[in-house]
Design a protein around this motif. Structure first.
Motif, short mmCIF file in Angstrom:
data_model
loop_
_atom_site.label_atom_id
_atom_site.label_comp_id
_atom_site.label_asym_id
_atom_site.label_seq_id
_atom_site.Cartn_x
_atom_site.Cartn_y
_atom_site.Cartn_z
N THR A 1 0.81 -1.20 -0.03
CA THR A 1 -0.01 -0.02 0.06
C THR A 1 0.80 1.35 -0.06
N VAL A 2 0.44 2.08 -0.79
CA VAL A 2 1.07 3.35 -0.83
C VAL A 2 0.41 4.59 -0.51
N VAL A 3 0.48 5.49 0.52
CA VAL A 3 -0.49 6.56 0.95
C VAL A 3 0.05 7.94 0.80
N ARG A 4 -0.49 8.82 0.12
CA ARG A 4 0.12 10.03 0.08
C ARG A 4 -0.96 11.12 0.13
N SER A 5 -0.62 12.07 1.14
CA SER A 5 -1.58 13.13 1.54
C SER A 5 -2.91 12.58 1.92
N GLY A 6 -2.82 11.21 2.74
CA GLY A 6 -3.92 10.66 2.99
C GLY A 6 -4.92 9.73 1.79
N LYS A 7 -4.09 9.81 0.69
CA LYS A 7 -4.91 8.92 -0.40
C LYS A 7 -4.24 7.76 -0.80
N ALA A 8 -4.68 6.77 -0.70
CA ALA A 8 -4.01 5.40 -1.16
C ALA A 8 -3.91 5.41 -2.75
N LEU A 9 -2.77 5.68 -3.08
CA LEU A 9 -2.31 5.40 -4.55
C LEU A 9 -2.22 4.00 -5.00
N LEU A 10 -1.78 3.26 -4.12
CA LEU A 10 -1.83 1.69 -4.29
C LEU A 10 -2.58 1.22 -2.86
N ASP A 11 -3.60 0.10 -3.27
CA ASP A 11 -4.21 -0.58 -2.07
C ASP A 11 -4.09 -1.98 -1.94
N ASP A 12 -3.21 -2.56 -1.25
CA ASP A 12 -2.94 -3.94 -0.78
C ASP A 12 -2.83 -4.68 -2.15
N VAL A 13 -1.57 -4.17 -2.91
CA VAL A 13 -1.19 -5.01 -4.25
C VAL A 13 -0.11 -6.23 -3.89
N SER A 14 -0.57 -7.21 -4.32
CA SER A 14 0.42 -8.19 -4.36
C SER A 14 0.66 -8.79 -5.73
N TRP A 15 1.94 -8.91 -6.13
CA TRP A 15 2.21 -9.08 -7.64
C TRP A 15 3.86 -9.46 -7.56
N SER A 16 3.88 -10.68 -8.38
CA SER A 16 5.21 -11.15 -8.58
C SER A 16 5.54 -11.54 -9.94
N ALA A 17 6.93 -11.48 -10.41
CA ALA A 17 7.29 -11.88 -11.79
C ALA A 17 8.54 -12.76 -11.65
N GLY A 18 8.41 -13.91 -12.36
CA GLY A 18 9.60 -14.70 -12.53
C GLY A 18 10.35 -14.80 -13.65
N PRO A 19 11.47 -15.60 -13.82
CA PRO A 19 12.27 -15.49 -14.93
C PRO A 19 11.54 -15.82 -16.18
N GLY A 20 11.79 -14.91 -17.38
CA GLY A 20 10.99 -15.27 -18.55
C GLY A 20 9.80 -14.67 -18.66
N ASP A 21 9.20 -13.90 -17.67
CA ASP A 21 7.95 -13.34 -17.61
C ASP A 21 7.97 -11.94 -18.50
N ARG A 22 7.05 -11.85 -19.39
CA ARG A 22 6.68 -10.51 -19.93
C ARG A 22 5.37 -10.15 -19.66
N TRP A 23 5.44 -9.17 -18.80
CA TRP A 23 4.21 -8.48 -18.27
C TRP A 23 3.51 -7.29 -18.73
N VAL A 24 2.33 -7.26 -18.86
CA VAL A 24 1.75 -5.92 -19.36
C VAL A 24 0.93 -5.42 -18.35
N VAL A 25 1.15 -4.10 -17.96
CA VAL A 25 0.25 -3.57 -16.88
C VAL A 25 -0.70 -2.49 -17.26
N ILE A 26 -2.00 -2.59 -17.24
CA ILE A 26 -3.17 -1.92 -17.87
C ILE A 26 -3.94 -1.34 -16.87
N GLY A 27 -4.34 -0.15 -17.18
CA GLY A 27 -5.16 0.75 -16.38
C GLY A 27 -5.53 1.96 -16.80
N ALA A 28 -6.64 2.68 -16.46
CA ALA A 28 -6.73 4.12 -16.71
C ALA A 28 -5.87 5.02 -16.05
N ASN A 29 -6.00 6.38 -16.51
CA ASN A 29 -5.12 7.39 -15.81
C ASN A 29 -5.61 7.42 -14.20
N GLY A 30 -4.52 7.46 -13.59
CA GLY A 30 -4.84 7.39 -12.05
C GLY A 30 -5.17 6.04 -11.41
#
Length: 267
Positions: free
Chosen positions: A11-40
Motif C-alpha cells: 500500500t502507498v499512501v500520499r496526503s491521505g490518499k491510497a495510490l496503491l491499495d493492498d497490491v500483491s504481485w510477482s514476476a519470475g524468469p522469462g515473464d513478460r508482463w503488461v500492466v493496464i489501467g486508466a489514468n490514475g
C-alpha cells in the motif's frame, strides 16, 4: 534468480490518499508482463516501487532478491532498465544516438568526460541494429522522430544488460506507423531467451506486443485481475478495469477493444 520482484500487500499512501491499495504481485524468469489501467489507476506508482524509487507505506517489496528498506537502492538500480518520458527529457538534444545509448553504462545522460571502450561502442551499435535503428547511431537525439526516440530509449535501457526492464508507456504519442515499428522491436525482444524480465505499461490493448505472457489490471490503486495473458485479459476484466462495457477482439495475436454495442454483451 527465483523472482524478478515480489510484492506482498503493498500500500502507498500520499496526503491521505491510497495510490496503491493492498497490491500483491510477482514476476519470475522469462515473464513478460503488461500492466493496464486508466489514468490514475496507480500504474506509475507501481513502477516506482519495482524501479526502487519509492518505498511502500505498508507491505513488503523485494526486487531482484533484495528487500526495499534493507538494501542500497543505488546499487540495485544499476540492475534495472527503465524507459519513459522522464529519461527522454534528460537527454541533450545534441547528444548523438550512440552516446545516448552508451552513457547508460555510467547511469548518466549527456556524455561528459567518460571513457568508453571499443566493447561499449560495439555493444551499443549491436543493440541499435537489433532494434532496427542501427542507421541512426550518428544522428543527434533532437533530430529523431518520436518513434525513433522511443526505440533509442529501449536500446539505452538494454545497454547495462539489466535483469528487469520497465517500459513505461512506450507507445504514447506515436502515430500508427511508428507504433507498429516499436511493436516489431518489442516482439523481437519478448521472443529472445536472453531478454530480461519485461514489464510494459499501457492504457491501450492495441499496444500489447505478441510474446507477452501475463497481464496485471489496475483500477483505483487495486488489482482487478492478474495472471496469464490469455486467461486474464478478457472483456469482463477489461470492462471492470475501465468502468464501462467493452468488447475485446484478438486477431493474429494482437488485441483491440471498443465500447460494446448497446444491447449486446461484451464477449
Amino acid at each position: 534468480m527465483s523472482a524478478a520482484f515480489d510484492l506482498a500487500h503493498v500500500t502507498v499512501v500520499r496526503s491521505g490518499k491510497a495510490l496503491l491499495d493492498d497490491v500483491s504481485w510477482s514476476a519470475g524468469p522469462g515473464d513478460r508482463w503488461v500492466v493496464i489501467g486508466a489514468n490514475g489507476a496507480g500504474k506509475s506508482t507501481l513502477m516506482q516501487i519495482i524501479g526502487t524509487t519509492i518505498f511502500p507505506t505498508s507491505g513488503t517489496a523485494e526486487v531482484l532478491g533484495e528487500r526495499l528498506g534493507q538494501v542500497d537502492v543505488f546499487d540495485l538500480r544499476t540492475r534495472i532498465g527503465f524507459t519513459g518520458t522522464t529519461v527522454a527529457e534528460r537527454i541533450p538534444a545534441d547528444e548523438s544516438v550512440i552516446d545516448a545509448v552508451m552513457s547508460a553504462a555510467y547511469a548518466v545522460t549527456g556524455r561528459w568526460h567518460e571513457e568508453y571502450e571499443g566493447a561499449d561502442i560495439d555493444r551499443a551499435a549491436q543493440i541499435l541494429a537489433e532494434l532496427g535503428i542501427g542507421s541512426l547511431l550518428g544522428r543527434t537525439f533532437g533530430t529523431l522522430s518520436e518513434g525513433e526516440r522511443k526505440r533509442t530509449l529501449v536500446a539505452r535501457a538494454l545497454m547495462t544488460d539489466p535483469e528487469l526492464l520497465v517500459l513505461d508507456e512506450p507507445g504514447a504519442g506515436l502515430d500508427l506507423g511508428a507504433r507498429e515499428d516499436l511493436m516489431a522491436s518489442l516482439e523481437m525482444l519478448a521472443a529472445s531467451p536472453d531478454a530480461p524480465v519485461l514489464v510494459l505499461v499501457t492504457h491501450h490493448v492495441e499496444e500489447i506486443p505478441r510474446g507477452f505472457t501475463h497481464a496485471l489490471m489496475l483500477r483505483d490503486g487495486a488489482v482487478v485481475a492478474a495472471g496469464p495473458l490469455e486467461a486474464t485479459l478478457t472483456a469482463e476484466n477489461l470492462s471492470r478495469t475501465f468502468g464501462m462495457r467493452l468488447q475485446l477482439d484478438v486477431v493474429d495475436g494482437r488485441f483491440s477493444a471498443r465500447r460494446a454495442a448497446f444491447g449486446h454483451r461484451a464477449g
